[in-house]
Design a protein around this motif. Structure first.
Motif, PDB file in Angstrom:
ATOM      1  N   ASP A  90      22.481  72.173  39.558  1.00 31.27           N
ATOM      2  CA  ASP A  90      22.131  73.187  40.544  1.00 31.27           C
ATOM      3  C   ASP A  90      20.768  72.929  41.178  1.00 31.27           C
ATOM      4  O   ASP A  90      20.386  73.630  42.117  1.00 31.27           O
ATOM      5  CB  ASP A  90      22.128  74.580  39.917  1.00 31.27           C
ATOM      6  CG  ASP A  90      23.512  75.030  39.469  1.00 31.27           C
ATOM      7  OD1 ASP A  90      24.490  74.775  40.198  1.00 31.27           O
ATOM      8  OD2 ASP A  90      23.609  75.647  38.389  1.00 31.27           O
ATOM      9  N   THR A  91      20.034  71.965  40.666  1.00 29.67           N
ATOM     10  CA  THR A  91      18.720  71.635  41.204  1.00 29.67           C
ATOM     11  C   THR A  91      18.836  71.218  42.663  1.00 29.67           C
ATOM     12  O   THR A  91      19.577  70.290  42.997  1.00 29.67           O
ATOM     13  CB  THR A  91      18.070  70.520  40.384  1.00 29.67           C
ATOM     14  OG1 THR A  91      17.832  70.986  39.055  1.00 29.67           O
ATOM     15  CG2 THR A  91      16.749  70.090  41.008  1.00 29.67           C
ATOM     16  N   ALA A  92      18.109  71.908  43.528  1.00 25.97           N
ATOM     17  CA  ALA A  92      18.185  71.651  44.965  1.00 25.97           C
ATOM     18  C   ALA A  92      17.208  72.562  45.687  1.00 25.97           C
ATOM     19  O   ALA A  92      16.650  73.490  45.100  1.00 25.97           O
ATOM     20  CB  ALA A  92      19.602  71.903  45.486  1.00 25.97           C
ATOM     21  N   ILE A  93      17.029  72.301  46.969  1.00 25.37           N
ATOM     22  CA  ILE A  93      16.370  73.256  47.839  1.00 25.37           C
ATOM     23  C   ILE A  93      17.442  74.210  48.350  1.00 25.37           C
ATOM     24  O   ILE A  93      18.461  73.760  48.882  1.00 25.37           O
ATOM     25  CB  ILE A  93      15.658  72.572  49.019  1.00 25.37           C
ATOM     26  CG1 ILE A  93      14.583  71.616  48.515  1.00 25.37           C
ATOM     27  CG2 ILE A  93      15.036  73.611  49.939  1.00 25.37           C
ATOM     28  CD1 ILE A  93      13.930  70.796  49.618  1.00 25.37           C
ATOM     29  N   TYR A  94      17.227  75.497  48.191  1.00 19.36           N
ATOM     30  CA  TYR A  94      18.185  76.501  48.615  1.00 19.36           C
ATOM     31  C   TYR A  94      17.727  77.141  49.916  1.00 19.36           C
ATOM     32  O   TYR A  94      16.582  77.578  50.038  1.00 19.36           O
ATOM     33  CB  TYR A  94      18.359  77.569  47.534  1.00 19.36           C
ATOM     34  CG  TYR A  94      19.226  77.093  46.390  1.00 19.36           C
ATOM     35  CD1 TYR A  94      20.517  77.577  46.224  1.00 19.36           C
ATOM     36  CD2 TYR A  94      18.755  76.148  45.489  1.00 19.36           C
ATOM     37  CE1 TYR A  94      21.321  77.131  45.187  1.00 19.36           C
ATOM     38  CE2 TYR A  94      19.550  75.685  44.453  1.00 19.36           C
ATOM     39  CZ  TYR A  94      20.832  76.182  44.310  1.00 19.36           C
ATOM     40  OH  TYR A  94      21.635  75.742  43.282  1.00 19.36           O
ATOM     41  N   TYR A  95      18.629  77.200  50.887  1.00 16.89           N
ATOM     42  CA  TYR A  95      18.334  77.722  52.207  1.00 16.89           C
ATOM     43  C   TYR A  95      19.160  78.967  52.502  1.00 16.89           C
ATOM     44  O   TYR A  95      20.338  79.043  52.152  1.00 16.89           O
ATOM     45  CB  TYR A  95      18.657  76.691  53.290  1.00 16.89           C
ATOM     46  CG  TYR A  95      17.847  75.418  53.217  1.00 16.89           C
ATOM     47  CD1 TYR A  95      16.635  75.312  53.893  1.00 16.89           C
ATOM     48  CD2 TYR A  95      18.299  74.329  52.493  1.00 16.89           C
ATOM     49  CE1 TYR A  95      15.897  74.142  53.837  1.00 16.89           C
ATOM     50  CE2 TYR A  95      17.569  73.156  52.433  1.00 16.89           C
ATOM     51  CZ  TYR A  95      16.367  73.067  53.109  1.00 16.89           C
ATOM     52  OH  TYR A  95      15.639  71.904  53.055  1.00 16.89           O
ATOM     53  N   CYS A  96      18.543  79.912  53.167  1.00 19.73           N
ATOM     54  CA  CYS A  96      19.225  81.068  53.716  1.00 19.73           C
ATOM     55  C   CYS A  96      19.567  80.772  55.169  1.00 19.73           C
ATOM     56  O   CYS A  96      18.759  80.175  55.889  1.00 19.73           O
ATOM     57  CB  CYS A  96      18.316  82.297  53.617  1.00 19.73           C
ATOM     58  SG  CYS A  96      18.958  83.809  54.361  1.00 19.73           S
ATOM     59  N   ALA A  97      20.760  81.172  55.615  1.00 24.31           N
ATOM     60  CA  ALA A  97      21.178  80.919  56.986  1.00 24.31           C
ATOM     61  C   ALA A  97      21.964  82.096  57.543  1.00 24.31           C
ATOM     62  O   ALA A  97      22.538  82.896  56.794  1.00 24.31           O
ATOM     63  CB  ALA A  97      22.023  79.644  57.060  1.00 24.31           C
ATOM     64  N   ALA A  98      22.004  82.189  58.873  1.00 24.41           N
ATOM     65  CA  ALA A  98      22.721  83.260  59.555  1.00 24.41           C
ATOM     66  C   ALA A  98      23.317  82.743  60.845  1.00 24.41           C
ATOM     67  O   ALA A  98      22.818  81.781  61.433  1.00 24.41           O
ATOM     68  CB  ALA A  98      21.787  84.432  59.844  1.00 24.41           C
ATOM     69  N   ASP A  99      24.395  83.396  61.296  1.00 23.13           N
ATOM     70  CA  ASP A  99      25.041  82.994  62.537  1.00 23.13           C
ATOM     71  C   ASP A  99      25.828  84.147  63.139  1.00 23.13           C
ATOM     72  O   ASP A  99      26.142  85.129  62.450  1.00 23.13           O
ATOM     73  CB  ASP A  99      25.965  81.797  62.297  1.00 23.13           C
ATOM     74  CG  ASP A  99      26.257  81.037  63.573  1.00 23.13           C
ATOM     75  OD1 ASP A  99      25.358  80.317  64.049  1.00 23.13           O
ATOM     76  OD2 ASP A  99      27.378  81.171  64.100  1.00 23.13           O
ATOM     77  N   ARG A 100      26.150  84.011  64.408  1.00 16.31           N
ATOM     78  CA  ARG A 100      26.960  84.988  65.125  1.00 16.31           C
ATOM     79  C   ARG A 100      28.422  84.587  65.193  1.00 16.31           C
ATOM     80  O   ARG A 100      29.249  85.356  65.682  1.00 16.31           O
ATOM     81  CB  ARG A 100      26.431  85.171  66.554  1.00 16.31           C
ATOM     82  CG  ARG A 100      25.037  85.758  66.626  1.00 16.31           C
ATOM     83  CD  ARG A 100      24.532  85.783  68.048  1.00 16.31           C
ATOM     84  NE  ARG A 100      24.272  84.439  68.544  1.00 16.31           N
ATOM     85  CZ  ARG A 100      23.825  84.161  69.757  1.00 16.31           C
ATOM     86  NH1 ARG A 100      23.597  85.143  70.615  1.00 16.31           N
ATOM     87  NH2 ARG A 100      23.611  82.904  70.127  1.00 16.31           N
ATOM     88  N   GLY A 101      28.743  83.403  64.722  1.00 15.17           N
ATOM     89  CA  GLY A 101      30.078  82.855  64.847  1.00 15.17           C
ATOM     90  C   GLY A 101      30.997  83.154  63.678  1.00 15.17           C
ATOM     91  O   GLY A 101      30.894  84.190  63.019  1.00 15.17           O
ATOM     92  N   ARG A 102      31.871  82.201  63.406  1.00 15.27           N
ATOM     93  CA  ARG A 102      32.910  82.414  62.410  1.00 15.27           C
ATOM     94  C   ARG A 102      32.367  82.407  60.987  1.00 15.27           C
ATOM     95  O   ARG A 102      31.306  81.844  60.706  1.00 15.27           O
ATOM     96  CB  ARG A 102      34.019  81.372  62.572  1.00 15.27           C
ATOM     97  CG  ARG A 102      33.615  79.945  62.259  1.00 15.27           C
ATOM     98  CD  ARG A 102      34.753  78.994  62.610  1.00 15.27           C
ATOM     99  NE  ARG A 102      34.412  77.611  62.327  1.00 15.27           N
ATOM    100  CZ  ARG A 102      34.696  76.981  61.200  1.00 15.27           C
ATOM    101  NH1 ARG A 102      35.335  77.626  60.223  1.00 15.27           N
ATOM    102  NH2 ARG A 102      34.338  75.718  61.039  1.00 15.27           N
ATOM    103  N   PHE A 103      33.111  83.001  60.102  1.00 16.54           N
ATOM    104  CA  PHE A 103      32.765  83.145  58.698  1.00 16.54           C
ATOM    105  C   PHE A 103      33.137  81.847  57.992  1.00 16.54           C
ATOM    106  O   PHE A 103      34.313  81.570  57.756  1.00 16.54           O
ATOM    107  CB  PHE A 103      33.547  84.335  58.137  1.00 16.54           C
ATOM    108  CG  PHE A 103      33.100  84.844  56.813  1.00 16.54           C
ATOM    109  CD1 PHE A 103      31.782  85.170  56.589  1.00 16.54           C
ATOM    110  CD2 PHE A 103      34.022  85.042  55.801  1.00 16.54           C
ATOM    111  CE1 PHE A 103      31.366  85.677  55.373  1.00 16.54           C
ATOM    112  CE2 PHE A 103      33.622  85.549  54.578  1.00 16.54           C
ATOM    113  CZ  PHE A 103      32.294  85.867  54.366  1.00 16.54           C
ATOM    114  N   SER A 104      32.114  81.048  57.646  1.00 21.77           N
ATOM    115  CA  SER A 104      32.382  79.700  57.160  1.00 21.77           C
ATOM    116  C   SER A 104      31.339  79.240  56.155  1.00 21.77           C
ATOM    117  O   SER A 104      30.169  79.623  56.230  1.00 21.77           O
ATOM    118  CB  SER A 104      32.421  78.722  58.340  1.00 21.77           C
ATOM    119  OG  SER A 104      32.541  77.386  57.905  1.00 21.77           O
TER     120      SER A 104
END
Length: 123
Positions: A90-104
């Motif tokens: 699980d070691t990694a850089i974790y990013y939060c993201a957002a979008d207006r498009g499809r649920f993916s």
């Protein structure tokens, strides 16, 4: 525009837990889906978990099902990722993201990104 700021990354031992937070600001009414993604050294960015902000529906990558939980506090414009039974992979850089498009779960479908927070899991 939407701004995202992650926090909560740390160094923990295998089997431990962490909770990541992501605070969203700006025109958040335009957001349809939000999620957590991660990237380990030498690997491509991959989807971890996503949530439909309007109703709370979620989707998880197979490798975290039963261990991670994504949730939101709409009043605080905050997204969370509760991570239990952490593994070295699980070691990694974790990013939060957002979008207006499809649920993916695909990173390519997300427009807005935070700066990332480092999660390190030792054996």
């Amino acid at each position: 525009q939407v701004q995202l700021v992650e926090s909560g990354g740390d160094s923990v031992q295998a089997g431990g837990s962490l909770r990541l937070s992501c605070v969203a600001s700006g025109y958040t009414n335009s957001v349809y889906s939000m999620g957590w993604f991660r990237q380990a050294p030498g690997k491509e960015r991959e989807g971890v978990a996503i949530i439909f902000t309007g109703g709370g529906s979620t989707r998880y990558a197979d490798f975290v099902k039963g261990r991670f939980t994504i949730s939101q506090d709409s009043a605080k414009n905050t997204l969370y990722l509760q991570m239990n039974n952490l593994k070295p992979e699980d070691t990694a850089i974790y990013y939060c993201a957002a979008d207006r498009g499809r649920f993916s779960l695909s990173p390519a479908n997300y427009r807005y990104w935070g700066q990332g927070t480092q999660v390190t899991v030792s054996s």
